[in-house]
Enzyme design. Structure first.
Site, short mmCIF file in Angstrom:
data_model
loop_
_atom_site.label_atom_id
_atom_site.label_comp_id
_atom_site.label_asym_id
_atom_site.label_seq_id
_atom_site.Cartn_x
_atom_site.Cartn_y
_atom_site.Cartn_z
N ARG A 1 2.93 -6.13 -1.17
CA ARG A 1 4.28 -6.44 -0.69
C ARG A 1 4.83 -5.42 0.31
O ARG A 1 5.33 -5.77 1.37
CB ARG A 1 5.28 -6.50 -1.85
CG ARG A 1 5.34 -7.80 -2.57
CD ARG A 1 5.52 -7.56 -4.04
NE ARG A 1 4.33 -6.91 -4.53
CZ ARG A 1 3.24 -7.59 -4.92
NH1 ARG A 1 3.26 -8.88 -4.94
NH2 ARG A 1 2.13 -6.96 -5.31
N THR A 2 4.77 -4.15 -0.05
CA THR A 2 5.45 -3.15 0.77
C THR A 2 4.77 -3.06 2.14
O THR A 2 5.43 -3.07 3.18
CB THR A 2 5.45 -1.79 0.05
OG1 THR A 2 5.86 -1.99 -1.30
CG2 THR A 2 6.39 -0.81 0.71
N LYS B 1 -11.35 14.14 6.06
CA LYS B 1 -12.13 15.27 6.60
C LYS B 1 -11.38 16.58 6.45
O LYS B 1 -11.73 17.58 7.07
CB LYS B 1 -12.42 15.03 8.09
CG LYS B 1 -13.16 13.75 8.41
CD LYS B 1 -13.35 13.66 9.92
CE LYS B 1 -13.70 12.26 10.36
NZ LYS B 1 -13.68 12.12 11.83
N ARG C 1 2.96 5.32 2.48
CA ARG C 1 2.82 5.37 1.01
C ARG C 1 1.73 6.38 0.70
O ARG C 1 0.68 6.39 1.35
CB ARG C 1 2.46 4.01 0.44
CG ARG C 1 2.09 4.08 -1.03
CD ARG C 1 1.90 2.71 -1.66
NE ARG C 1 3.17 2.05 -1.84
CZ ARG C 1 3.33 0.90 -2.51
NH1 ARG C 1 2.27 0.31 -3.06
NH2 ARG C 1 4.51 0.34 -2.63
N HIS D 1 10.89 4.95 -4.38
CA HIS D 1 10.51 3.78 -3.58
C HIS D 1 11.82 3.20 -3.04
O HIS D 1 12.30 2.17 -3.51
CB HIS D 1 9.77 2.79 -4.49
CG HIS D 1 8.99 1.73 -3.77
ND1 HIS D 1 9.21 1.39 -2.45
CD2 HIS D 1 7.99 0.93 -4.20
CE1 HIS D 1 8.39 0.41 -2.11
NE2 HIS D 1 7.63 0.12 -3.13
#
Ligand code: CP
Length: 338
Positions: free
Chosen positions: A57-58, A86, A107, A135
């Site tokens: 969703r996000t 890396k 995120r 959130h």
């Protein structure tokens, strides 16, 4: 707050007027999200959509929101496809990627990492979820949904709201942000239902109490959901536990289905969940037999995510008042699906 050029990292940045501004702009995004109008207000702008944890969703709704405003989306998903694998630091990644984008959504599994990234970024950064911390866009879309659902029932006021939050309240970042957001309102009753080991962090409970709210805590769902406007269920955040076996101890502890709803909830109690709901037999926190319950708002909630995220982009990139000027009607077939 001044939206233009700002990072969106925490609900603590907002006051009640800011929330009203976001919701007012979100309301104006409906014709675009519903494919009745097209706008090109962000034509030429680029969103860097960086997701270092799984998301449906996000990630997709932030991308969709940006596309619906006419902008382009560049995605990075997972550490393994990024030079972070890396050994590149968040600082270097932010310095580089902010040269390629006009705004970044990120995120990340570590609490505080999105703020660390934002400190080095040359463009606005939005927190798409940082570990178990926050959130913020989810909390905004949750409150926007609560407001709409209550308006549908003829109620105009968020003050006096009664809400139950159910499940993993320790690691659930959506409920952390939502509690902080509710602190801006008056006389809210918050019923916190969780296993003892997964209680809402004490600092957030204290914030609710400082706001003058009534807080009740319980480890039993039935009975505790009998006098609420909103029953907000959450998933056990398996990815935050030391092992899946530890999460298994709590999975399936709270299962809301139609028969429990009929027996314990008020007839208009709205059922919400940030999703994904865990539909595996051993969890099944919101049963599929609720799918035809008109008070199940979970998919309206997910749809509202596009409106709220369009509003955040429009405000942050300072085009909220230009959206309609750069618009036309759609010229393709659109099924009525909203
Ligand atoms: N609600 C939410 O954050 O869903 P995703 O994990 O699918 O983005």
């Amino acid at each position: 707050m001044k939206f233009s050029g700002s990072h969106i990292l925490s609900i603590s940045q907002f006051d009640r007027n800011d929330i009203e501004r976001v919701f007012e702009v979100a309301d104006r995004m409906v014709p675009y999200a519903h494919r009745e109008r097209v706008t090109k207000v962000l034509d030429g702008a680029i969103l860097g959509n960086m997701f270092f944890e799984p998301s449906t969703r996000t990630r997709v709704s932030f991308g969709c929101a940006f596309n619906l405003l006419g902008g382009e989306v560049r995605e990075t998903t997972g550490f393994e496809t990024s030079a972070i694998a890396k050994g590149e630091s968040l600082y270097d990644t932010a310095r580089v990627l902010s040269g390629y984008s006009d705004v970044i959504v990120m995120r990340h599994p570590v609490s505080g990492s999105v703020a660390e990234f934002a400190a080095a970024s040359r463009v606005p950064v939005m927190n798409g979820g940082d570990g178990s911390n926050e959130h913020p866009s989810q909390a905004l879309l949750d409150l926007y949904t609560i407001r709409k659902e209550l308006q549908h029932q003829g109620r105009s006021d968020l003050d006096g709201l009664r809400i139950a939050m159910i499940g993993d309240l320790k690691y659930g970042r959506t409920v952390h942000s939502l509690c902080k957001l509710l602190c801006l309102y008056k006389n809210v009753t918050v019923v916190l239902i969780s296993p003892n080991e997964l209680k809402m962090p004490e600092a957030i409970v204290e914030q609710l109490r400082q706001a003058g709210h009534t807080v009740q805590e319980s480890d039993v769902m039935e009975g505790s959901i009998s006098k609420v406007d909103i029953a907000y269920s959450t998933r056990i955040q398996e990815e935050r536990f030391a092992s899946p076996a530890e999460a298994d101890l709590y999975r399936g502890r709270y299962r809301l289905n139609q028969s429990i709803y009929t027996r314990y909830c008020e007839p208009n109690t709205v059922i919400m969940h940030p999703l994904p709901r865990d539909s595996r037999t051993e969890a099944n926190e919101l049963d599929n037999d609720l799918n035809d319950n008109p008070n199940l708002a979970i998919f309206r909630q997910a749809d509202n995510g596009v409106l709220v995220r369009m509003a955040l982009f429009a405000l942050t990139l300072d085009v909220a008042d230009q959206v309609d000027k750069a618009a036309r009607d759609v010229n393709w077939y659109t099924e009525r699906r909203f």
